[in-house]
Design a protein around this motif. Structure first.
Motif, PDB file in Angstrom:
ATOM      1  N   GLY A 122       5.832   5.564  -6.541  1.00  0.00           N
ATOM      2  CA  GLY A 122       6.646   5.838  -6.670  1.00  0.00           C
ATOM      3  C   GLY A 122       7.196   4.105  -6.881  1.00  0.00           C
ATOM      4  N   THR A 123       8.673   3.386  -6.110  1.00  0.00           N
ATOM      5  CA  THR A 123       8.590   2.604  -6.476  1.00  0.00           C
ATOM      6  C   THR A 123       9.299   1.620  -5.951  1.00  0.00           C
ATOM      7  N   VAL A 124       8.643   0.201  -6.272  1.00  0.00           N
ATOM      8  CA  VAL A 124       8.896  -0.390  -4.618  1.00  0.00           C
ATOM      9  C   VAL A 124      10.024  -1.320  -4.368  1.00  0.00           C
TER      10      VAL A 124
ATOM     11  N   LYS B 149       7.503  -2.149   0.609  1.00  0.00           N
ATOM     12  CA  LYS B 149       7.898  -0.881   1.047  1.00  0.00           C
ATOM     13  C   LYS B 149       8.121  -0.287  -0.337  1.00  0.00           C
ATOM     14  N   ILE B 150       7.492   1.036  -0.426  1.00  0.00           N
ATOM     15  CA  ILE B 150       7.529   2.014  -2.099  1.00  0.00           C
ATOM     16  C   ILE B 150       8.209   3.154  -1.758  1.00  0.00           C
ATOM     17  N   GLU B 151       8.971   3.674  -2.160  1.00  0.00           N
ATOM     18  CA  GLU B 151       9.860   5.178  -1.797  1.00  0.00           C
ATOM     19  C   GLU B 151       8.679   5.910  -2.838  1.00  0.00           C
ATOM     20  N   VAL B 152       9.092   6.845  -2.066  1.00  0.00           N
ATOM     21  CA  VAL B 152       7.904   7.876  -2.716  1.00  0.00           C
ATOM     22  C   VAL B 152       8.636   9.183  -3.554  1.00  0.00           C
ATOM     23  N   ALA B 153       9.693   9.504  -2.332  1.00  0.00           N
ATOM     24  CA  ALA B 153      11.235   9.975  -3.036  1.00  0.00           C
ATOM     25  C   ALA B 153      12.065   9.924  -2.198  1.00  0.00           C
ATOM     26  N   PRO B 154      12.737  10.780  -2.929  1.00  0.00           N
ATOM     27  CA  PRO B 154      13.916  10.100  -2.231  1.00  0.00           C
ATOM     28  C   PRO B 154      14.225   9.718  -0.129  1.00  0.00           C
ATOM     29  N   GLU B 155      14.819   8.996   0.267  1.00  0.00           N
ATOM     30  CA  GLU B 155      14.753   8.191   1.172  1.00  0.00           C
ATOM     31  C   GLU B 155      13.465   8.713   1.843  1.00  0.00           C
ATOM     32  N   VAL B 156      12.397   8.558   1.135  1.00  0.00           N
ATOM     33  CA  VAL B 156      11.230   8.700   1.815  1.00  0.00           C
ATOM     34  C   VAL B 156       9.722   7.422   1.628  1.00  0.00           C
TER      35      VAL B 156
END
Length: 70
Positions: free
Chosen positions: A11-13, A26-33
């Motif tokens: 994901g993206t930090v 916080k890492i976004e691994v999918a849209p809004e997750v």
């Protein structure tokens, strides 16, 4: 990177909140997750973590706790 943990989520930090010793990453691994982890400030620096960087949330646990609002 090879790890024994099977739950490796790229994901993206999206946020790093630094405290005195630890940071909340916080890492976004999918849209809004978003997956949140508490790691040391030294680890944040050693990994070169900054907002917008790619990173992996690696999850390895022998148990998962479940709760309700009841």
């Amino acid at each position: 990177m090879k790890l024994s943990a099977r739950n490796q989520l790229k994901g993206t930090v999206v946020a790093i909140d630094k405290g005195a010793v630890n940071s909340i990453v916080k890492i976004e691994v999918a849209p809004e997750v978003v997956i949140t982890s508490s790691i040391t400030n030294a680890s944040v620096e050693e990994l070169g973590l900054v907002e917008g960087a790619e990173a992996y949330a690696v999850i390895k646990a022998s148990s998962v706790l479940v709760g309700t609002d009841n």
